[in-house]
Every structure is written in C-alpha cells, then in structure tokens.
Design an enzyme around this catalytic site. Sequence first.
Site, PDB file in Angstrom:
ATOM      1  CG  LEU A  16      20.118  -4.303  11.114  1.00  0.00           C
ATOM      2  CD1 LEU A  16      18.602  -3.995  10.968  1.00  0.00           C
ATOM      3  CD2 LEU A  16      20.759  -3.456  11.853  1.00  0.00           C
ATOM      4  CB  VAL A  19      15.382  -9.963   5.349  1.00  0.00           C
ATOM      5  CG1 VAL A  19      13.992  -9.679   5.422  1.00  0.00           C
ATOM      6  CG2 VAL A  19      15.837 -10.990   4.136  1.00  0.00           C
ATOM      7  N   GLY A  20      16.456  -7.833   7.393  1.00  0.00           N
ATOM      8  CA  GLY A  20      16.124  -6.960   8.555  1.00  0.00           C
ATOM      9  C   GLY A  20      16.401  -5.328   8.288  1.00  0.00           C
ATOM     10  CB  THR A  21      19.127  -3.743   6.461  1.00  0.00           C
ATOM     11  OG1 THR A  21      20.258  -4.486   7.434  1.00  0.00           O
ATOM     12  CG2 THR A  21      19.607  -2.397   5.964  1.00  0.00           C
ATOM     13  N   GLY A 189      27.300 -13.085  -6.608  1.00  0.00           N
ATOM     14  CA  GLY A 189      26.705 -12.909  -5.563  1.00  0.00           C
ATOM     15  C   GLY A 189      25.400 -13.907  -5.487  1.00  0.00           C
ATOM     16  CE  LYS A 207      12.912 -20.781  -0.233  1.00  0.00           C
ATOM     17  NZ  LYS A 207      13.570 -20.165  -1.571  1.00  0.00           N
ATOM     18  N   GLY A 309      16.461 -12.008  -1.863  1.00  0.00           N
ATOM     19  CA  GLY A 309      16.969 -10.528  -1.880  1.00  0.00           C
ATOM     20  C   GLY A 309      16.448  -9.869  -0.791  1.00  0.00           C
TER      21      GLY A 309
END
Length: 435
Positions: A16, A19-21, A189, A207, A309
Amino acid sequence: MSAPSVHPIGVAVLGLGNVGTEVVRILQENAGDLEARVGAPIVLRGIAVRTLGDRGVAEELLTTDPHSLVARDDVDIVVEVFGGIEPAKELMLSALNAGKSVVTANKALLADYTGELAEAAENHRADLYFEAAVAGAIPVVRPLMQSLAGDRVDRVIGIVNGTTNFILSAMDSTGADYSETLAEAGRLGYAEADPTADVEGYDAASKAAILASLAFHTRVTAADVYREGISSITADDLATARALDCTVKLLALCERVLGEDGQERISVRVYPALVPLSHPLASVSGAFNAIVVEAKAAGRLMFYGQGAGGAPTASAVMGDLVMAARNKVFGGRGPADSTYAKLPIAPMGDTPTRYHVNMQVSDRAGVLSAVAAEFAKFDVSISTVRQEGAGEHARLVVVTHRATDSALAATVKSLSSLEFVNDVTSVLRLEGTSE
C-alpha cells in the site's frame, strides 16, 4: 460472447505504497465501470501491509499476513506491488501454483525470475502480467508480446529511468555539475535517499532484461546486461555534446547483432550515450520515459509518457488487472511466455557502436598523425577530429565510425601510454546515428 456467470472476481493487493494506494483507489472509485468492462464485479478482498495503522482504507481490509491473504479461496487475482525479491517471489509463486493470476510491477524480480514465474503460470493455467514493470504507464510490454508477435523486432532503445533523465536534462539546461543536480533531484522527490539503483543503471538494466526477453524471444536476466551509470558524467560532457548537436541520455539498448562467425546474437546494455538532437529520444526531458522499437515490417515505433509515479504505474497495473479478470470470467488466458529463439548473448567486447573520445594532449607537430595511427592500429575508423586550445593542455576530440567495444578499449589504453597524451578525459558512446 456473454459472460458465463457473474461470479465476483476477488482481488488481493500486496503493498500500500504509492502504487498500491492508487490501485485501491481506482478499484473502489471505478467499481461500476470496471464491472461493465470485465463482465463481473471486481471485489477487493484484502490489502497486505507491513504495519497496521490509519492507511485511509477500511481497517477490516488490512492484514500483516500476506500468505494467508493470498491463500484465501475467494481471491482470484493477486496484485503484487510490495517490490523487492522476498517475500514477493514466494507470494507470487504461491498464487500461481494455486491457479491464481498475478499482476506485478516488480522489475527487479522479473529481471531474474521471470522464467520460474512463467513456468508456474503455464503449469497451472494462470496469467502473469507485468506491463507496469517497464516504463510505468507507457504500454510497451503488451505491444511486444501481442501487437508485434507476427513481426521481427530488430532493436529496442529507450530512456527507461526518470531519475537519471531528470538529472541529465537539468545538467544540460543549467550547466550544473552532477552532484549538485543529484542533490536538487533529491529535494524535488525525483531521486531516492539512496539513488544507487537509478544513477548506477541497475533499475534500467532490469527493465532492459525484460524488454530484450520479450523482443527477441530469449530469456535474458539482469546479469546479462552490460551496465554503466551516469555518476561520471560531467558538465563538460554535456557542453561537448551540445557542440556536436547532441545531448546525453542514459539508454537501455537491446538489439540483434551478427558475430564474426555470422551467428545472430543479442546485445543488451545500459550506459550514458550521446544522442543526436535529430533523434526522437533527444527531446525526451525531465522525468519522462520513451522507448523506440524498430521492427522489420512495422518500422520505427515510439512509446512516450510518464515512466514512474503512483498514478501512472497504477494505470498500467489496472490494465493488466482488467485483462486478467476478463480471462477469469470467460475462461481464457493471456499469451504465454515465449523464449523459443534461445539466442546467445553477445559479449560487450564484441558489440559495435560509435564513440566520442575526449583527450588532453600536448600540442606538438605530429600529434594528430600519431593519434590517428593508434586508432588505425586497432581497426577503429575515425569519422571526425577536432582540436581546441593549444600548448601543453590542448583538447583533442575524436568521433569514430562503428567499432567493437574491445577495439575501442584497446585503443584508449594505447593512447594513454603515449607521451604527448596527458589524459583521456572521457569516452562516450554515440547512438542513434545511421553511420
């Protein structure tokens, strides 16, 4: 085709953070639209967190026991956004072995363990989706796996790390040095407290391994990727790039190359390189990402957007989640992992590209011819030579035609031993040209 049932699709979210949020928010706020798109309700069964507390969601959804959550009979799809290797790998394998589909954004894990995860998915007829693992919201995994499945991909080149692209873009526009710009990226940030994974190229290498595996139907791990970071890039390098109508970008490059024996291999590498301003990647600035795919029939395709993000990455996660849920409703599966080609990995020393060599020399008669002779000794052809200044600290800049990395390394070593070469101050590769 109508849905065979309206059995709810249960979803467990592991993590959470940012990303999870966002994933949880989209699941809850867009429940009606998602049900219409899938053909059945998508029900959030629980959220695994490391510590309990006020997380902005219903308390009964939270648990610190992810293993029990994954094992629940009413969970059909597991969304893994914990990150890291363990317990993420164990939890994902547990889900797949139980026939539950997995959606993940975990590039570090996939770069080394896609084979094991894909085998579990295949054996138990489950889906393994990971669009969000490469370049955030940018859809590139599914095009490589599906849209270009009937084509031959020859090359993938891209900017896949927003932190390094922000730093290099800022250095280019302001003339500031690396350490100063990194500190500013941290304040804004864009850089983590420990930026090593980004600035030393580890994130981009993970990646690149995923992209190469998909593009060339060959299992590639992070260990197969040649890697250099941007910490040695200076303001002078950016100034030199501008003089050549170029900029500097940290690139992930995956391409087919032919060895001296005529056998096809694949080269996968990450490093800072000069990119001509005429190339589409040169205009990608700030924290944005872009990937260029070159295919036999399709030609050149470019994918551009926000590469990181919470919200952009969650968008990619949700796209995978909808696909996995539809497959649960209608009884299908997504495309399986394809590694039939099994192409060998080319050693970095055998990989050809162009180079920009910057050296400090004593301005004496015969220096240019002696330097040219050293390049010729190792079969490195010179494209252009430019001298700046005079005296004992003149600067000589040489741009080569394509040559192997081992030939260039031998040339630089030999140049460094010459009496009139005071220092080889930098060597940058030059990508994105037709020569």
